[in-house]
Design an enzyme around this catalytic site. Structure first.
Site, PDB file in Angstrom:
ATOM      1  N   HIS A 170      -7.870   6.810  -3.374  1.00  0.00           N
ATOM      2  CA  HIS A 170      -7.827   5.378  -3.044  1.00  0.00           C
ATOM      3  C   HIS A 170      -6.676   5.022  -2.111  1.00  0.00           C
ATOM      4  O   HIS A 170      -6.647   3.923  -1.557  1.00  0.00           O
ATOM      5  CB  HIS A 170      -7.723   4.549  -4.330  1.00  0.00           C
ATOM      6  CG  HIS A 170      -8.968   4.608  -5.163  1.00  0.00           C
ATOM      7  ND1 HIS A 170      -9.832   3.549  -5.270  1.00  0.00           N
ATOM      8  CD2 HIS A 170      -9.510   5.614  -5.890  1.00  0.00           C
ATOM      9  CE1 HIS A 170     -10.855   3.901  -6.050  1.00  0.00           C
ATOM     10  NE2 HIS A 170     -10.677   5.152  -6.439  1.00  0.00           N
ATOM     11  N   ASP A 384      -1.396   0.934   3.513  1.00  0.00           N
ATOM     12  CA  ASP A 384      -2.274   0.598   2.386  1.00  0.00           C
ATOM     13  C   ASP A 384      -3.576   1.371   2.556  1.00  0.00           C
ATOM     14  O   ASP A 384      -4.120   1.423   3.667  1.00  0.00           O
ATOM     15  CB  ASP A 384      -2.558  -0.921   2.393  1.00  0.00           C
ATOM     16  CG  ASP A 384      -2.803  -1.477   0.994  1.00  0.00           C
ATOM     17  OD1 ASP A 384      -3.261  -0.708   0.121  1.00  0.00           O
ATOM     18  OD2 ASP A 384      -2.544  -2.673   0.773  1.00  0.00           O
TER      19      ASP A 384
HETATM   20  C1  G6P Z   1      -3.325   1.282  -6.755  1.00  0.00           C
HETATM   21  C2  G6P Z   1      -3.701   2.719  -7.078  1.00  0.00           C
HETATM   22  C3  G6P Z   1      -4.339   2.819  -8.454  1.00  0.00           C
HETATM   23  C4  G6P Z   1      -3.448   2.154  -9.488  1.00  0.00           C
HETATM   24  C5  G6P Z   1      -3.138   0.719  -9.076  1.00  0.00           C
HETATM   25  C6  G6P Z   1      -2.219  -0.011 -10.047  1.00  0.00           C
HETATM   26  O1  G6P Z   1      -4.476   0.510  -6.585  1.00  0.00           O
HETATM   27  O2  G6P Z   1      -4.564   3.231  -6.088  1.00  0.00           O
HETATM   28  O3  G6P Z   1      -4.560   4.175  -8.792  1.00  0.00           O
HETATM   29  O4  G6P Z   1      -4.048   2.183 -10.749  1.00  0.00           O
HETATM   30  O5  G6P Z   1      -2.536   0.731  -7.798  1.00  0.00           O
HETATM   31  O6  G6P Z   1      -1.048   0.708 -10.246  1.00  0.00           O
HETATM   32  P1  G6P Z   1      -0.636   1.218 -11.699  1.00  0.00           P
HETATM   33  O7  G6P Z   1       0.488   2.174 -11.471  1.00  0.00           O
HETATM   34  O8  G6P Z   1      -0.235  -0.016 -12.439  1.00  0.00           O
HETATM   35  O9  G6P Z   1      -1.833   1.871 -12.302  1.00  0.00           O
END
Ligand code: G6P
Length: 485
Positions: A170, A384
């Protein structure tokens, strides 16, 4: 190297991600409450999974210690994976978010390399693989997500030779010159090559990955196909690499704008802010990749030099709390809050803010109201993978009003060409783009928004998931024999 062989489970499609779509929270009376997890991955995949029969999601429930028993929610089965306090510190906050995250986002902050963190990354990835492998039906599909789980595809292949394995990243995949800094970089590449199909957001990410595989592992690459030599007597395998720009549930977001309650909420928001002529909005996880400091710098200068009158124009900055125990995130929060305080101290009229700063998350309905109230949305990311806030704003404007200012360093810039595209490092350019957006005549807004909506409504997240899964089915050649029992 295959050690354990798992018995098959019952799910045709198994998603594996670091987080479950919901986080568990313990209430003061000891009861558990489930809330939507933060971030773009969950925003996108949650709506995909709601449309799939017999789907499972394997991931962490967001709190340390004992994992809850598997349970059903929204028509899918959730399989929580346990992370202890030490896993959280070393695998999640350490290797995932203080090593990989900054390295993959072009070293906006310096990545930290610690050997102990790698060991935890390896054991945590093993735990996710061991949890996911037995859940898939014979000949089923396991779809692994994101940078926290790059070793999982190969670990699953070792346990389940009968399933198809997909991986989607992602976030960006860095140029080979940066990726090469990573200790254990070849193990990461070999982990990913356990998949039949490896997907990325932008064409540049796919090309960076192919270059790393060619240069660091020496594998033969033909177009977007990698030949992976078998180990021992195992035959050569082919791995496909492809670009799939992720999206949102566009029609669901667009439909929310018809809800009378949400419309009233949007009108109320404007009244609460003192009926300004223009409302500008930034909405991000509080992350150094999002360019919040650059945005506030530009805004502060526009107020200083009198180009913006705080009586007419208000900016709302939503900064959703994120990774709060990681040092660079603490520093960022301090700097952002200091800057907001200074701007308000110097420029806010009595009784109302110049910058309305919100350090908490908002639910989907509240976000839609905010997008409907916003005349301009600023997406100024320094790097991003995609940025779904940009797409959510577009989906929230069937009225064709509003202007999107979009960083060329967000993946969304490849598709959303009709936005006001900016280099957020160039503060003067950013200031000019903000002023141009605030002054843009309605006909020009409509023309741009119509083109943006065409892109976002046609290419929604269901389309994205369908493309990925269709290509996964067409790729690789899982062994014909059924899974050993
Ligand atoms: C981004 C990453 C995700 C992640 C999210 C939230 O979107 O691609 O993999 O889950 O951020 O971050 P966190 O560390 O809170 O899961």
């Amino acid at each position: 190297s295959s050690s354990v062989q798992d018995r098959p489970g019952e799910h045709e499609l198994v998603v594996v991600a670091n987080r479950l779509p919901v986080d568990s929270r313990t209430l003061p009376d000891g009861a558990t409450e489930w809330v939507t997890s933060p971030g773009g991955l969950v925003t996108a995949m949650e709506s995909v999974m709601r449309t799939i029969d017999s789907g499972a999601w394997v991931g962490w429930a967001g709190a340390p210690g004992e994992a809850p028993e598997p349970f059903d929610a929204d028509g899918m089965s959730l399989y929580p994976v346990r992370l202890d306090q030490e896993d959280i510190e070393r695998y999640y906050e350490g290797y995932s978010n203080a090593t990989l995250w900054p390295l993959y986002h072009d070293v906006i902050v310096a990545p930290e390399f610690h050997r102990g963190w790698w060991d935890s990354y390896l054991t945590a990835n093993r735990r996710f693989a061991a949890a996911a492998a037995p859940v898939a039906a014979p000949g089923g599909t396991i779809w692994v997500h994101d940078y926290q789980l790059q070793l999982v595809p190969r670990m699953i292949r070792d346990r389940r030779s009968d399933v198809r394995i997909g991986f989607f990243n992602h976030i960006p995949f860095p140029p080979v010159e940066l990726f090469s800094q990573l200790p254990k970089r070849n193990s990461i590449l070999r982990g990913l090559l356990g998949a039949d199909l490896v997907g990325f957001q932008r064409e540049s990410d796919s090309l960076n990955f192919l270059a790393a595989v060619r240069k660091l592992l020496g594998h033969h690459v033909d177009g977007m196909t990698i030949s992976v030599p078998g180990i021992g007597a195992a035959p050569m395998r082919e791995v496909q690499v492809q670009t799939f720009p992720i999206s949102i549930d566009s029609s669901a977001v667009s439909a929310l704008t018809e809800d009378p309650e949400i419309r009233e909420r949007a009108a109320q928001l404007r009244r609460d802010l003192g009926d300004p002529e223009k409302i500008v909005l930034g909405a991000d996880r509080l992350d150094y990749t999002k360019g919040i400091r650059h945005r506030l710098k530009a805004w502060g200068e526009l107020l200083d030099d009198g180009s913006i009158d705080p009586h007419d124009t208000v900016i709302i900055q939503i900064a959703t709390p994120s990774r709060e125990r990681v040092e660079s995130y603490r520093q960022l929060r301090d700097e952002v809050e200091l800057t907001v305080g200074r701007i308000n101290g110097e420029h806010a009229p009595l009784g109302r803010p110049a910058v309305s700063y919100q350090h908490h998350s908002f639910d989907r309905r509240e976000m839609t109201a905010l997008f409907m109230a916003a005349d301009v949305v600023l997406v100024t990311a320094l790097r991003d993978g995609m940025n779904l806030v940009a797409k959510e704003y577009v989906a929230s404007r069937p009225d064709l009003h509003g202007v999107l200012v979009l960083s060329e360093f967000a993946g969304a810039a490849d598709e959303l060409r009709a936005a006001v595209l900016v280099n957020p490092h160039d503060i003067d350019e950013l200031k000019a783009a903000i002023l141009r957006s605030l002054a843009m005549p309605p006909e020009e807004q409509e023309e741009a928004m119509r083109s943006l909506r065409h892109q976002v409504m046609e290419h929604d997240v269901q389309f994205w998931a369908h493309q990925f899964l269709e290509n996964l089915t067409a790729s690789g050649s899982p062994e014909q024999e059924a899974a050993p029992v």
